[in-house]
Write an enzyme that holds these catalytic residues in place. Structure first.
Site, mmCIF file in Angstrom:
data_model
loop_
_atom_site.group_PDB
_atom_site.id
_atom_site.type_symbol
_atom_site.label_atom_id
_atom_site.label_comp_id
_atom_site.label_asym_id
_atom_site.label_seq_id
_atom_site.Cartn_x
_atom_site.Cartn_y
_atom_site.Cartn_z
ATOM 1 N N PRO A 2 0.826 -1.200 0.000
ATOM 2 C CA PRO A 2 0.000 0.000 0.000
ATOM 3 C C PRO A 2 0.864 1.255 0.000
ATOM 4 C CG PRO A 2 -0.573 -1.456 1.822
ATOM 5 C CD PRO A 2 0.680 -1.962 1.230
ATOM 6 N N GLU A 3 0.620 2.090 -0.971
ATOM 7 C CA GLU A 3 1.264 3.389 -1.030
ATOM 8 C C GLU A 3 0.181 4.410 -0.691
ATOM 9 O OE1 GLU A 3 3.557 3.889 -4.669
ATOM 10 O OE2 GLU A 3 3.599 1.731 -4.981
ATOM 11 N N ARG A 123 2.515 -11.062 5.445
ATOM 12 C CA ARG A 123 3.972 -10.984 5.610
ATOM 13 C C ARG A 123 4.392 -10.319 6.917
ATOM 14 N NH1 ARG A 123 6.534 -9.082 -0.016
ATOM 15 N NH2 ARG A 123 8.452 -9.684 1.016
#
Length: 287
Positions: A2-3, A123
């Site tokens: 996510p940016e 992750r």
DNA sequence: CCCACGACCTGTGGGC
DNA sequence: TGCCCACAGGTCGTGG
């Protein structure tokens, strides 16, 4: 992954259910994400009321009436989803993203009105923290963070100062959160393509008009991506479990070997590795 | 201060 | 089908 556009989309999706909400139940199903959760995490959040939901760079911030602020970073695969909203709210226009794996449901929040928000993160590169709201901007996490790219402080004059005598590629420096907050690997590649600037070009050698172009391109790409609900490659979904659709508008990201889409360019998109990350660009359009 | 690189962790897709 | 490798949206710490 996510940016800024993805984080902003998640923030907007959570805003209506979390603004002013009191948390009646918080569950941490493991003691850590990327870092240990802060001491007394569950206890300090239970019963707390969320004032607003804000964003700084790629962070979601939830200031609480208790005087603390909950900080959430989604890392690469973090997702915040409102339970039971998938069926209800994504049946229409938006495609649903792949369902999150329940074994990665690490933190649960439940409001007094019975809404449950779950944090998933395969992750575990994401993290959460609780810090005093007072002086938040001076907190080590934010003190050295660069300006918001959609605000006026991010300008060609600012970039000229930040890039001065730096030998690294423009790509690498735009990824640096202390220079500008919120850009990541996708949007830097896309913005440099729109600006016509090579990612390999030493940042310190860019003249003012090119910096003007970069600033404009960064803003335009971010605005377009937010309007499209972000980009879903694999894991990203908004708070309702829906996929974004800006990935369909990529000009270079992930397009190695495919033709450049600029008209009338006939070159082929290249992939190179810079600072350990893939960069995609058109060798003809970007100088 | 600047820069390069490995580490963190799990999943997936491609090639053989 | 199965195995192994490369690679994935992001930071962070170390060492030159």
């Amino acid at each position: 992954m996510p940016e800024l556009p993805e984080v902003e989309t998640v923030r907007r999706g959570l805003e209506p259910v979390l603004t002013g909400a009191r948390l009646r139940r918080v569950e941490a199903r493991r003691p850590d994400l990327r870092f240990p959760l802060p001491d007394g995490f569950v206890q300090r959040l239970t019963g707390a009321r969320i004032e607003t939901l804000r964003r700084r760079g790629k962070y979601i911030l939830a200031p609480l009436h208790s005087g603390e602020t909950l900080i959430i970073h989604l890392g690469m695969t973090g997702r915040l989803e409102i339970e039971d909203s998938r069926r209800a709210r994504t049946a229409g226009v938006l495609a649903r993203a792949s369902a999150p794996n329940p074994k990665h449901a690490h933190v649960l929040f439940e409001t007094e009105t019975g809404v449950q928000v779950t944090y998933f993160d395969a992750r575990r590169f994401g993290f959460m923290d609780l810090v005093r709201s007072e002086g938040l901007a001076e907190h080590p996490r934010f003190a050295s963070m660069g300006p918001e790219p959609l605000e006026a402080e991010f300008s060609a004059a600012y970039l000229a100062r930040a890039f001065k005598s730096r030998g690294q590629g423009a790509k690498t420096l735009l990824l640096d959160q202390t220079i500008v907050a919120g850009l990541g690997n996708i949007y830097v590649s896309e913005a440099l393509h729109r600006a016509g600037v090579s990612p390999l070009r030493a940042a310190g050698t860019l003249a003012k008009p090119r910096l003007v172009a970069i600033v404009a391109a960064v803003r335009a790409v971010l605005r377009d991506a937010i309007a499209a609900g972000g980009s879903t490659l694999r894991d990203y979904a908004n708070a309702q479990g829906a996929a974004g659709y800006f990935q369909h508008a990529f000009q270079v990201y992930g397009r190695e070997g495919q033709p450049c889409l600029a008209n009338p360019c006939t070159a082929v998109i290249r992939r190179v590795v810079q600072a350990g990350r893939s960069t995609f660009y058109c060798p003809r359009c970007q100088k």
